[in-house]
Design a protein around this motif. Structure first.
Motif, PDB file in Angstrom:
ATOM      1  N   ALA A  21      41.242  44.919  31.017  1.00 42.91           N
ATOM      2  CA  ALA A  21      40.235  44.048  31.635  1.00 42.91           C
ATOM      3  C   ALA A  21      39.571  43.187  30.572  1.00 42.91           C
ATOM      4  CB  ALA A  21      39.189  44.877  32.384  1.00 42.91           C
ATOM      5  N   TYR A  22      39.257  43.779  29.442  1.00 43.58           N
ATOM      6  CA  TYR A  22      38.601  43.007  28.390  1.00 43.58           C
ATOM      7  C   TYR A  22      39.523  41.914  27.845  1.00 43.58           C
ATOM      8  CZ  TYR A  22      35.476  41.770  24.670  1.00 43.58           C
ATOM      9  OH  TYR A  22      34.639  41.059  23.861  1.00 43.58           O
ATOM     10  N   GLY A  23      40.828  42.197  27.761  1.00 47.98           N
ATOM     11  CA  GLY A  23      41.787  41.178  27.318  1.00 47.98           C
ATOM     12  C   GLY A  23      41.856  40.004  28.279  1.00 47.98           C
ATOM     13  N   VAL A  24      41.851  40.287  29.583  1.00 49.45           N
ATOM     14  CA  VAL A  24      41.874  39.219  30.583  1.00 49.45           C
ATOM     15  C   VAL A  24      40.576  38.416  30.509  1.00 49.45           C
ATOM     16  CG1 VAL A  24      41.998  38.701  33.055  1.00 49.45           C
ATOM     17  CG2 VAL A  24      43.451  40.470  32.092  1.00 49.45           C
ATOM     18  N   ILE A  25      39.465  39.096  30.263  1.00 50.79           N
ATOM     19  CA  ILE A  25      38.175  38.413  30.138  1.00 50.79           C
ATOM     20  C   ILE A  25      38.227  37.422  28.982  1.00 50.79           C
ATOM     21  CG2 ILE A  25      35.764  38.777  29.449  1.00 50.79           C
ATOM     22  CD1 ILE A  25      35.901  41.362  31.202  1.00 50.79           C
ATOM     23  N   LEU A  81      39.954  39.714  38.111  1.00 50.63           N
ATOM     24  CA  LEU A  81      39.991  38.945  36.867  1.00 50.63           C
ATOM     25  C   LEU A  81      41.334  38.236  36.687  1.00 50.63           C
ATOM     26  CD1 LEU A  81      38.167  41.384  34.431  1.00 50.63           C
ATOM     27  CD2 LEU A  81      37.267  39.280  35.464  1.00 50.63           C
ATOM     28  N   ARG A  82      42.427  38.902  37.044  1.00 52.46           N
ATOM     29  CA  ARG A  82      43.743  38.244  36.956  1.00 52.46           C
ATOM     30  C   ARG A  82      43.785  37.030  37.877  1.00 52.46           C
ATOM     31  NH1 ARG A  82      45.489  43.610  36.313  1.00 52.46           N
ATOM     32  NH2 ARG A  82      45.768  43.939  38.532  1.00 52.46           N
ATOM     33  N   HIS A  83      43.252  37.187  39.082  1.00 46.87           N
ATOM     34  CA  HIS A  83      43.210  36.079  40.042  1.00 46.87           C
ATOM     35  C   HIS A  83      42.323  34.950  39.498  1.00 46.87           C
ATOM     36  CE1 HIS A  83      43.502  34.195  43.951  1.00 46.87           C
ATOM     37  NE2 HIS A  83      42.181  34.058  43.969  1.00 46.87           N
ATOM     38  N   ASP A 108      37.050  25.598  46.516  1.00 51.61           N
ATOM     39  CA  ASP A 108      36.945  26.524  47.646  1.00 51.61           C
ATOM     40  C   ASP A 108      37.492  27.905  47.288  1.00 51.61           C
ATOM     41  OD1 ASP A 108      35.814  24.555  49.183  1.00 51.61           O
ATOM     42  OD2 ASP A 108      37.674  24.051  50.251  1.00 51.61           O
ATOM     43  N   GLN A 109      38.481  27.963  46.398  1.00 50.21           N
ATOM     44  CA  GLN A 109      39.036  29.247  45.974  1.00 50.21           C
ATOM     45  C   GLN A 109      38.185  29.904  44.883  1.00 50.21           C
ATOM     46  OE1 GLN A 109      42.945  27.983  44.775  1.00 50.21           O
ATOM     47  NE2 GLN A 109      43.816  28.357  46.800  1.00 50.21           N
ATOM     48  N   LEU A 110      37.503  29.095  44.086  1.00 45.83           N
ATOM     49  CA  LEU A 110      36.706  29.640  42.988  1.00 45.83           C
ATOM     50  C   LEU A 110      35.416  30.304  43.470  1.00 45.83           C
ATOM     51  CD1 LEU A 110      37.149  26.794  40.360  1.00 45.83           C
ATOM     52  CD2 LEU A 110      37.922  29.166  40.101  1.00 45.83           C
ATOM     53  N   HIS A 111      34.808  29.782  44.500  1.00 44.57           N
ATOM     54  CA  HIS A 111      33.520  30.323  44.956  1.00 44.57           C
ATOM     55  C   HIS A 111      33.611  31.771  45.455  1.00 44.57           C
ATOM     56  CE1 HIS A 111      31.141  26.858  44.051  1.00 44.57           C
ATOM     57  NE2 HIS A 111      32.018  26.078  44.652  1.00 44.57           N
ATOM     58  N   PRO A 112      34.607  32.133  46.275  1.00 42.70           N
ATOM     59  CA  PRO A 112      34.701  33.549  46.670  1.00 42.70           C
ATOM     60  C   PRO A 112      34.961  34.471  45.470  1.00 42.70           C
ATOM     61  CG  PRO A 112      36.024  32.203  48.136  1.00 42.70           C
ATOM     62  CD  PRO A 112      35.570  31.311  47.024  1.00 42.70           C
ATOM     63  N   VAL A 113      35.738  34.001  44.507  1.00 48.01           N
ATOM     64  CA  VAL A 113      35.991  34.793  43.308  1.00 48.01           C
ATOM     65  C   VAL A 113      34.695  34.976  42.521  1.00 48.01           C
ATOM     66  CG1 VAL A 113      37.205  34.796  41.092  1.00 48.01           C
ATOM     67  CG2 VAL A 113      38.422  34.184  43.168  1.00 48.01           C
ATOM     68  N   GLN A 114      33.906  33.923  42.465  1.00 48.62           N
ATOM     69  CA  GLN A 114      32.608  33.993  41.784  1.00 48.62           C
ATOM     70  C   GLN A 114      31.726  35.064  42.443  1.00 48.62           C
ATOM     71  OE1 GLN A 114      30.674  30.202  41.641  1.00 48.62           O
ATOM     72  NE2 GLN A 114      28.729  31.055  40.992  1.00 48.62           N
ATOM     73  N   ASN A 115      31.703  35.100  43.765  1.00 43.93           N
ATOM     74  CA  ASN A 115      30.918  36.109  44.482  1.00 43.93           C
ATOM     75  C   ASN A 115      31.435  37.518  44.224  1.00 43.93           C
ATOM     76  OD1 ASN A 115      29.285  34.108  45.568  1.00 43.93           O
ATOM     77  ND2 ASN A 115      30.487  33.957  47.450  1.00 43.93           N
ATOM     78  N   GLU A 116      32.738  37.656  44.186  1.00 44.95           N
ATOM     79  CA  GLU A 116      33.339  38.964  43.933  1.00 44.95           C
ATOM     80  C   GLU A 116      33.014  39.451  42.520  1.00 44.95           C
ATOM     81  OE1 GLU A 116      37.737  40.976  44.446  1.00 44.95           O
ATOM     82  OE2 GLU A 116      37.332  39.060  45.395  1.00 44.95           O
ATOM     83  N   ILE A 117      33.069  38.566  41.550  1.00 41.95           N
ATOM     84  CA  ILE A 117      32.731  38.934  40.174  1.00 41.95           C
ATOM     85  C   ILE A 117      31.258  39.304  40.072  1.00 41.95           C
ATOM     86  CG2 ILE A 117      32.486  38.028  37.822  1.00 41.95           C
ATOM     87  CD1 ILE A 117      35.112  36.502  38.348  1.00 41.95           C
TER      88      ILE A 117
END
Length: 135
Positions: A21-25, A81-83, A108-117
């Motif tokens: 996870a840290y590598g993907v970050i 994080l991969r997504h 539109d795809q980034l906002h749901p990911v932002q909420n999930e993070i």
């Protein structure tokens, strides 16, 4: 002896989950520096995942990844994080015409990911608390 080797392998794989996870970050933070479209959103995502990475580094020395209930949220975070990385990479390239048509869809795809993070960022202290009370 076979049981011990199997348990040792599970522990090693579990420890790698946090490290992965840290590598993907790190990859997300670097990719966000060079985006051309949705720059503000990508940089916000990079800041959020950087905070998560800093927290994961602190939790890495604990037994966090050896228990399913504390390992599962970290594994789910890794998938998110991969997504996120793939979405941020898609904001880097493309022609002007492609940019005009796709930047709205990418936003539109980034906002749901932002909420999930943001959800996982709120969840990490609880995961750490569960891990601390266990020990």
């Amino acid at each position: 002896m076979m049981l011990w080797n199997g348990m040792s392998q599970v522990a090693n794989i579990a420890q790698l989950a946090g490290v992965y996870a840290y590598g993907v970050i790190t990859m997300i933070v670097e990719a966000a520096k060079t985006v051309r479209r949705n720059r503000k959103t990508c940089q916000l995502l990079a800041r959020l995942v950087k905070m998560i990475g800093d927290l994961l580094q602190q939790l890495e020395s604990t037994q966090l990844m050896q228990h399913t209930e504390t390992r599962n949220p970290v594994e789910q975070l890794e998938e998110t994080l991969r997504h996120t990385y793939m979405l941020i990479r898609s904001c880097q390239d493309g022609s002007y015409l492609y940019s005009c048509f796709m930047s709205g869809k990418q936003a539109d795809q980034l906002h749901p990911v932002q909420n999930e993070i943001a959800f996982y960022l709120q969840l990490i202290p609880l995961v750490g608390f569960v891990d601390t009370t266990r020990t």
